[in-house]
Design a protein around this motif. Structure first.
Motif, mmCIF file in Angstrom:
data_model
loop_
_atom_site.group_PDB
_atom_site.id
_atom_site.type_symbol
_atom_site.label_atom_id
_atom_site.label_comp_id
_atom_site.label_asym_id
_atom_site.label_seq_id
_atom_site.Cartn_x
_atom_site.Cartn_y
_atom_site.Cartn_z
ATOM 1 N N ALA A 268 0.833 -1.210 0.000
ATOM 2 C CA ALA A 268 0.000 0.000 0.000
ATOM 3 C C ALA A 268 0.865 1.256 0.000
ATOM 4 N N SER A 269 1.962 1.220 0.771
ATOM 5 C CA SER A 269 2.823 2.407 0.846
ATOM 6 C C SER A 269 3.537 2.649 -0.472
ATOM 7 N N VAL A 270 3.963 1.565 -1.134
ATOM 8 C CA VAL A 270 4.624 1.695 -2.436
ATOM 9 C C VAL A 270 3.645 2.240 -3.466
ATOM 10 N N ALA A 271 2.408 1.717 -3.454
ATOM 11 C CA ALA A 271 1.385 2.192 -4.396
ATOM 12 C C ALA A 271 1.131 3.684 -4.192
ATOM 13 N N ARG A 272 1.037 4.097 -2.941
ATOM 14 C CA ARG A 272 0.786 5.513 -2.637
ATOM 15 C C ARG A 272 1.961 6.377 -3.108
ATOM 16 N N THR A 273 3.189 5.907 -2.861
ATOM 17 C CA THR A 273 4.380 6.664 -3.269
ATOM 18 C C THR A 273 4.435 6.817 -4.784
ATOM 19 N N VAL A 274 4.162 5.734 -5.503
ATOM 20 C CA VAL A 274 4.216 5.760 -6.971
ATOM 21 C C VAL A 274 3.208 6.765 -7.516
ATOM 22 N N GLN A 276 1.906 9.366 -5.878
ATOM 23 C CA GLN A 276 2.317 10.719 -5.483
ATOM 24 C C GLN A 276 3.452 11.246 -6.346
ATOM 25 N N LEU A 277 4.334 10.345 -6.780
ATOM 26 C CA LEU A 277 5.453 10.755 -7.616
ATOM 27 C C LEU A 277 5.042 10.946 -9.074
ATOM 28 N N GLY A 278 3.842 10.490 -9.405
ATOM 29 C CA GLY A 278 3.366 10.625 -10.780
ATOM 30 C C GLY A 278 4.033 9.659 -11.746
ATOM 31 N N VAL A 279 4.528 8.527 -11.218
ATOM 32 C CA VAL A 279 5.187 7.533 -12.070
ATOM 33 C C VAL A 279 4.142 6.716 -12.806
ATOM 34 N N GLU A 280 4.316 6.571 -14.115
ATOM 35 C CA GLU A 280 3.359 5.861 -14.956
ATOM 36 C C GLU A 280 3.769 4.398 -15.085
ATOM 37 N N LEU A 281 2.978 3.508 -14.436
ATOM 38 C CA LEU A 281 3.257 2.069 -14.506
ATOM 39 C C LEU A 281 2.140 1.303 -15.209
ATOM 40 N N THR A 282 1.327 2.005 -15.994
ATOM 41 C CA THR A 282 0.179 1.354 -16.627
ATOM 42 C C THR A 282 0.590 0.317 -17.666
#
Length: 317
Positions: A268-274, A276-282
């Motif tokens: 959950a924390s990694v998902a939130r960080t990603v 918040q950072l605006g990293v596109e992992l789609t």
């Protein structure tokens, strides 16, 4: 570098004729010194045995240095080598062959694990013994004694610099090999099923390790003819923009090889960080758990996990 193969320290230290000349010049070794050293050859032949015995009296007195000479045969052999080394100081020829011979000293000492403190401490005694014998040799002619000890000190410090350079180069080479082995162990690619690979990442991912991960992944995808590779990041303490970017680059490279990447270990924390950072992992298939990632990977190659006879045993269809 293959295990057991010693590097060419002449190349590592870039020792050529010009470098040899520069070193001799820096230690202020002149033609006059070379002539004086050759003239002292008779002195060396007369006193080498006693100087060597005095040196090893110090070495064998201390347990740490004595441990490098486990038996009388080894001690006798090393003393012979020491005598030859001492006589070579007075050859009058200080060229690349001389340098090559001196490099073996540092390499041998580093290889057996002798610390520089013992090497330098022994040379302190060496110089004291030489000085004592020079006074005897010149029978009270202090001026000649001073000139001789100064010249001998120059060539010995010249030798010591070569040995220490080799110590350092050998140590760095050993550390490089160890770091390469550690990096290889830190990127273990596991075959989960036919054409499915798993890379569990544990610890911090810096640029150097990220490059190692990408190289290992690509090599294994090709060698194993994999269709899916699962990258599990549950053991990565921090997933920031750089880590995410490394993952995306690896995923893109894997895609060029005709394989897919499944990213697992998304907390959950990694998902939130990603987010918040605006990293596109789609473009990457992600799952929270490794077990879910394995199930997805199997489905991508047309396999699935199913129960047999309503038992808890799961089998691949």
């Amino acid at each position: 570098m293959e295990l057991g193969i010693q590097p060419d320290y002449m190349k590592v230290l870039k020792l050529d004729d010009e470098e040899c000349r520069r070193r001799l010049e820096f230690f202020e070794l002149t033609d006059e010194d070379f002539q004086r050293l050759m003239s002292l050859r008779s002195f060396a032949e007369r006193w080498t045995q006693e100087i060597t015995e005095g040196l090893y009296e110090l070495i064998m007195k201390h347990a740490e240095s004595r441990s490098f000479f486990p038996d009388d045969t080894t001690l006798a052999r090393v003393k012979r080598l020491q005598n030859a080394y001492f006589l070579h100081l007075f050859s009058g020829t200080y060229d690349l062959n001389y340098l090559r011979d001196r490099l073996r000293v540092g390499s041998a000492h580093e290889r057996i694990g002798m610390p520089p403190k013992l090497y330098l401490g022994a040379y302190r005694r060496y110089l004291a013994l030489i000085h004592e014998k020079l006074r005897n040799h010149f029978k009270g002619n202090e001026a000649e004694t001073v000139k001789a000890i100064e010249t001998i000190r120059k060539i010995i410090f010249f030798d010591m610099a070569l040995a220490i350079d080799t110590y350092i180069a050998a140590y760095l080479e050993t550390m490089t090999r160890h770091q390469a082995a550690i990096r290889e162990l830190s990127t273990p690619v596991i075959k989960v099923y036919d054409r499915i690979l798993l890379l569990p990442i544990v610890g911090t991912v810096d640029t150097q390790r990220a490059n190692q991960i990408m190289e290992t992944v690509l090599v294994q995808v090709v060698e194993q003819q994999a269709k899916v590779i699962i990258i599990d990041i549950a053991g990565v303490p921090v997933v920031d923009t750089k880590v995410a970017d490394h993952i995306l680059q690896t995923t893109a490279a894997v895609r060029l090889l005709g394989a897919q990447t499944v990213l697992t270990g998304i907390s959950a924390s990694v998902a939130r960080t990603v987010v918040q950072l605006g990293v596109e992992l789609t473009q990457v298939d992600t799952r929270a758990k490794l077990s879910e990632g394995i199930e997805l990977a199997l489905s991508l190659i047309g396999k699935k996990i199913s129960s047999k006879n309503k038992s808890d045993t799961e089998n691949l269809d």
